[in-house]
Each structure stands twice: as structure tokens, then as C-alpha cells.
Write an enzyme that holds these catalytic residues in place. Structure first.
Site, PDB file in Angstrom:
ATOM      1  N   CYS A  80       0.836  -1.197   0.000  1.00  0.00           N
ATOM      2  CA  CYS A  80       0.000   0.000   0.000  1.00  0.00           C
ATOM      3  C   CYS A  80       0.880   1.261   0.000  1.00  0.00           C
ATOM      4  CB  CYS A  80      -0.921   0.003   1.227  1.00  0.00           C
ATOM      5  SG  CYS A  80      -2.135   1.330   1.210  1.00  0.00           S
ATOM      6  N   THR A 394     -25.900   1.875  11.335  1.00  0.00           N
ATOM      7  CA  THR A 394     -27.012   1.685  10.405  1.00  0.00           C
ATOM      8  C   THR A 394     -27.752   2.988  10.203  1.00  0.00           C
ATOM      9  OG1 THR A 394     -28.988   0.390   9.900  1.00  0.00           O
ATOM     10  CG2 THR A 394     -28.679   1.007  12.192  1.00  0.00           C
ATOM     11  N   TYR A 395     -28.306   3.132   9.018  1.00  0.00           N
ATOM     12  CA  TYR A 395     -29.142   4.289   8.701  1.00  0.00           C
ATOM     13  C   TYR A 395     -30.561   3.835   8.366  1.00  0.00           C
ATOM     14  CZ  TYR A 395     -24.431   6.056   8.281  1.00  0.00           C
ATOM     15  OH  TYR A 395     -23.125   6.364   8.535  1.00  0.00           O
ATOM     16  N   THR A 397     -31.517   2.207   5.928  1.00  0.00           N
ATOM     17  CA  THR A 397     -31.778   2.352   4.494  1.00  0.00           C
ATOM     18  C   THR A 397     -30.941   1.338   3.741  1.00  0.00           C
ATOM     19  OG1 THR A 397     -30.005   3.951   4.134  1.00  0.00           O
ATOM     20  CG2 THR A 397     -32.163   4.850   4.729  1.00  0.00           C
ATOM     21  N   THR A 406     -31.194  -3.749   8.515  1.00  0.00           N
ATOM     22  CA  THR A 406     -30.055  -4.359   7.812  1.00  0.00           C
ATOM     23  C   THR A 406     -29.214  -5.256   8.719  1.00  0.00           C
ATOM     24  OG1 THR A 406     -28.625  -2.465   8.310  1.00  0.00           O
ATOM     25  CG2 THR A 406     -29.891  -2.375   6.254  1.00  0.00           C
ATOM     26  N   GLU A 471     -22.958   3.573   1.343  1.00  0.00           N
ATOM     27  CA  GLU A 471     -23.257   2.199   1.774  1.00  0.00           C
ATOM     28  C   GLU A 471     -22.122   1.252   1.411  1.00  0.00           C
ATOM     29  OE1 GLU A 471     -28.114   2.170   1.591  1.00  0.00           O
ATOM     30  OE2 GLU A 471     -27.044   2.173  -0.314  1.00  0.00           O
TER      31      GLU A 471
END
Length: 500
Positions: A80, A394-395, A397, A406, A471
Site C-alpha cells: 500500500c 445503520t441508517y 436504508t 439491515t 453504503e
């Protein structure tokens, strides 16, 4: 003993409405684009920055030069360049000996002695033994146990951060790659949701409206220069219908009919994902809902068999772009020893006769947390809050559809990542992994965990195409944290064995 769900449930589900603790962006390197992408999720970002600042700049047993050099050699294992170059700069800024940057042959014997552990943790952590710890703590250039723990925390942090850098498709001028653009701004915060438990006020700097505005503007500027390389498929931030209300209307059958449908649906889904290239958001949410409605108990033998099945399927699953042989960049090669030592599927451990790591025998919450906190004050708290934030974030959605639970999807991702490293959560039904994670997503996760340097723009574009950028970043945060925890579990278990 608590399961991860029991333990992390204390926090509830963290949503974006939680007020975030903002850091002074002037304190961050203006080139730190990784932090800016993590900024999609402000609450998690705060825990990430607190932890990273503590292990790099806070009280701890290791000298600052050692901390930054460990970051360099950890990132180098996954090739990296962004992290390597960034921490070379930090190393010099902290007064490190510039001669060390010539490579492993120029560093003190004490620092060189931990390289084998760096290599093992990065690629096959199940090979770590208490004898590795013993060798470090004996002899003329010995390490104290506190120093060993600090080093393990640093190495695992930067191994997993390398996974995040690559899995997000982040590119830097340092890498000689093209620079990207984001599809859209971070998602807006919904007005209702449970807040994080309070953290020590001393760790929470307050943010003035001016600083907050400056931070938001800087984030926009930086994100405009970063490419998450998202395809336009399923894009946009348009909010779709309320999922639960729609599904409730569509599924107004009798209880018996629902049960029959659910059993048939899950039996079919168990087989399908192994051959599917994609799954719609609506279909995925349907599977999650059916799984939530069917709480059938499985025997211990059946749960064990389902874990073994997923483990074997993972071993047969090629990492993304397996034909791409990534050459070791010249700016990194002098930090890498035994470059041919890479990930090997845990299921193919063969004659090594290594048992599956069972969470019921050694878990973060029951064992690792107290051990690491006892040997390196306060770091356990920082790590624990960071793991919880990633696990529970979490949202409500998915792909722009509102009011979605979710939790099943998030738990499948977390447990699948740790399965890749030979860790089994005994109370989890791994059949859910095959029902919720399709083959391309599994390939992406495996590559991000085990061969992050192989991830290409195409890989990022082709996975979870209906999800928004924020997301996708969330999925990559879970990859980073589940991997980080997996490495630490192996390391801390061997330290415990050495101590006893």
C-alpha cells in the site's frame, strides 16, 4: 458468555442522527483522503480517529519512532504505497532515524525481531504461537509484554486499514494512479435514532458552528478529488419507498401461508447465490425479512456443518482478478521480507492440524478486551467502541429504500469475514451467509481481506451496484474492523497462553 450480537446490542443501532464529535480538520494531514472518505460516517470516523490518534500519539509503551515504523512495515505487507509514504513522512516528523527508511537491514535488532509476527498476522494469523511471543520477550533486545501488545494493535490496525484503502478504490498521486470523483455527497442524517453511549468528556472536543462549516467544506473539496470509482448503475440519491410498509402490504397472507412460503424461499435462496452474479436490493431485503420471521432452532451439529460448508466454499472461491500478479513496488520492496508468504485458505491448512478458532472459547468481549486493556491502558476501550460503532452502524436504508432492518446483512458480512480467517461464531447460522451474500460479493470481501492489492476499479464498480457510495464505504468499514478484530483475537489468545 455473550455472543457478538448480545454484546454489541447494548449500544443499539447507531444511526446518523447521533451527534458526532468533530475533530479539528487542521489537525489532520490535508492529504489524508482516507479520513475524508471515512467521513461519510461521522460517528464511526470519530471512533476511528480517537483510536488511531491514541495508538500513534497517546500514552503507550512504544517509542514514537517504533510506532510509525510498524505502520510502514504493516502497510508494506499489502503493498500500500499511500500508507507507506504517508507514515514515512510522519516517521521523519517524529524525529525517526532516516537511515531506517533504507529498509529492514537498517533497523535495530529489537524492531527487526517482530517482523515475522507482522508477516504472520497479515496473512495467516492462525499460525501465530505463544513461542513467537516468548522469543520476543527473551534475550538482549527483549520486548515487554506491554510493548508486544502495543505492537500487535498497531500491526493489525494498519493491515486492516490497507484493506480499506484498496477496497474503496482510493487512489493517490503517490501511487501514480488516476484521481477519482464521488457520485454524491454523504447521505443526510435522519431525524430519529438512538444515540451512542456517552464517552469520557475529555475525549470529546466540542465543535463550533464555524469549525463544523469549515470541516464540511473541506470534506466536499477533498471528496471531489477522490474517486471511489463507482459506476452509475443504480446510482443517485433518490429515496425509494418505505420498505417495511410495502412488504407488510404485499405479504398479508395467513400465518401458515407465510411459514410455508418462508421455508420454500430460504431453501431456494440457500442454493442460488453460489451461481448468481447479482441480486437486486428488493430481493435481498425480502431474504432478510424472511430470515427474521423464521427463527427455527438448529442443532449444534447442523450449525457446525453449515460453518464447514461456508468455509469450504470460501476455499474454492478465487480472489478477484486472480490472474493479476501485482509486482512489489520498488518504493516498498525494501520493507518486505519473504514476499511469497501470502494468504492461504484456512480450510486448506491440511497437515498443520489447526483447529477452528471458536468464539465460545476465546472472544473479544470476554477475554481479549480485558487482556489488552490490562497490558496497554485504555486501548481496549478505544478498540471496543470502534468495533461496536462499525458493527452497529445503520441508517435503516438500503439502496435509497427507507426503514430497512439491515442487521442480518451486516452480521452475515462480519461473520463471513472472520470465517475467512478461521473464526467461528458458535451461535450463528452460517446458512444465512449463503442466503444473503452472493458470489461476487464474497469474492470482493475475500480479496479485500486477503489480497487487497489486487482490487481494481472494475471490482469496486461491479459489486453492490445498487447501493449508494456511502453504503459501499460502510461495507468496507466492516471489512476493515472485522479483520482487525480477527487478527487481534489470534494475537491476544497467544499472549494469554504465554502468560499462563
Amino acid at each position: 458468555m455473550y455472543s457478538a450480537v448480545d454484546y454489541y446490542a447494548e449500544m443499539g443501532q447507531i444511526s446518523q442522527d447521533c451527534s458526532s464529535t468533530d475533530f479539528d480538520m487542521d489537525d489532520l494531514d490535508e492529504c489524508d483522503q482516507v479520513t475524508q472518505v471515512i467521513g461519510y460516517h461521522p460517528l464511526y470516523r470519530d471512533h476511528f480517529l480517537r483510536t488511531q490518534n491514541f495508538i500513534m500519539k497517546g500514552d503507550g509503551p512504544l517509542p514514537y519512532a517504533y510506532r510509525y515504523y510498524l505502520a510502514i512495515i504493516a502497510a508494506a505487507r499489502h503493498q500500500c504505497p499511500y500508507l507507506v509514504k504517508r507514515y514515512e513522512k510522519e516517521f521523519i516528523n517524529q524525529g525517526g532515524n532516516s537511515e531506517w527508511l533504507n529498509g529492514l537491514d537498517y533497523i535495530p535488532a529489537k524492531l527487526r525481531a517482530i517482523y515475522d509476527i507482522n508477516k504472520i498476522l497479515a496473512h495467516r494469523p492462525w499460525l501465530l504461537r505463544k513461542e513467537h511471543i516468548e522469543r520476543l520477550t527473551k534475550g538482549r533486545s527483549s520486548w515487554s509484554l506491554s510493548e508486544v501488545v502495543h505492537a500487535m494493535v498497531l500491526l493489525s490496525h494498519f493491515h486492516s486499514l490497507s484493506s480499506f484503502v484498496f477496497s474503496c478504490g482510493l487512489t493517490q498521486k503517490l501511487d501514480g494512479l488516476s484521481s477519482p470523483k464521488l457520485k454524491g455527497a454523504p447521505v443526510s442524517m435522519p431525524p430519529q435514532s438512538p444515540p451512542l453511549p456517552p464517552v469520557d468528556d475529555a475525549r470529546q472536543p466540542t465543535t463550533s458552528p464555524i469549525n463544523q462549516q469549515q470541516q464540511q467544506q473541506q470534506q466536499k473539496n477533498v471528496l471531489g478529488e477522490i474517486s471511489l470509482n463507482s459506476s452509475s448503475a443504480g446510482g443517485g440519491n433518490n429515496t425509494k419507498q418505505d420498505y417495511n410498509n410495502t412488504m407488510d402490504n404485499n405479504n398479508s397472507r395467513s400465518t401458515g401461508a407465510n411459514n410455508n412460503f418462508g421455508q420454500h424461499y430460504l431453501a431456494t435462496a440457500e442454493l442460488q447465490p453460489q451461481h448468481q452474479c447479482a441480486i437486486s436490493v428488493e430481493a435481498l431485503m425480502e431474504r432478510m425479512k424472511v430470515l427474521s420471521q423464521n427463527q427455527d432452532e438448529c442443532s449444534e451439529a447442523e450449525l457446525s456443518n453449515r460453518f464447514k460448508s461456508v468455509e469450504l466454499q470460501t476455499a474454492e472461491l478465487a480472489a478477484a482478478s486472480p490472474e493479476v500478479a501485482v509486482a512489489l513496488p520498488p518504493i516498498i520492496s525494501h520493507y518486505v521480507d519473504d514476499a511469497s508468504f501470502t494468504y492461504q485458505d484456512f480450510a486448506r491448512r491440511g497437515a498443520e492440524n489447526i483447529n477452528t478458532f471458536r468464539i465460545q472459547d476465546y472472544s473479544w468481549e470476554d477475554h481479549g478486551y480485558s487482556l489488552v486493556d490490562g497490558l496497554y491502558n485504555d486501548v481496549g476501550t478505544f478498540l471496543d467502541e470502534k468495533f461496536r460503532a462499525a458493527y452497529n452502524l445503520t441508517y435503516f436504508t438500503m439502496g435509497g429504500i427507507k426503514n430497512v432492518d439491515t442487521s442480518k446483512f451486516r452480521r452475515a458480512i462480519w461473520n463471513y469475514i472472520q470465517c475467512i480467517f478461521g473464526i467461528r461464531h458458535d451461535d450463528y447460522d452460517y446458512g444465512e451467509v449463503n442466503q444473503l451474500l452472493v458470489r461476487p460479493l464474497k469474492m470482493f470481501i475475500k480479496t479485500a481481506c486477503c489480497f487487497p492489492e489486487r482490487i481494481t476499479t472494475k471490482d469496486y464498480d461491479s459489486v453492490l451496484v445498487e447501493l449508494q457510495d456511502s453504503e459501499k464505504v460502510h461495507v468496507n468499514l466492516m471489512i476493515m474492523e472485522a479483520r482487525n478484530q480477527a487478527e487481534l483475537l489470534y494475537a491476544l489468545r497467544e499472549i494469554m497462553r504465554y502468560m499462563t
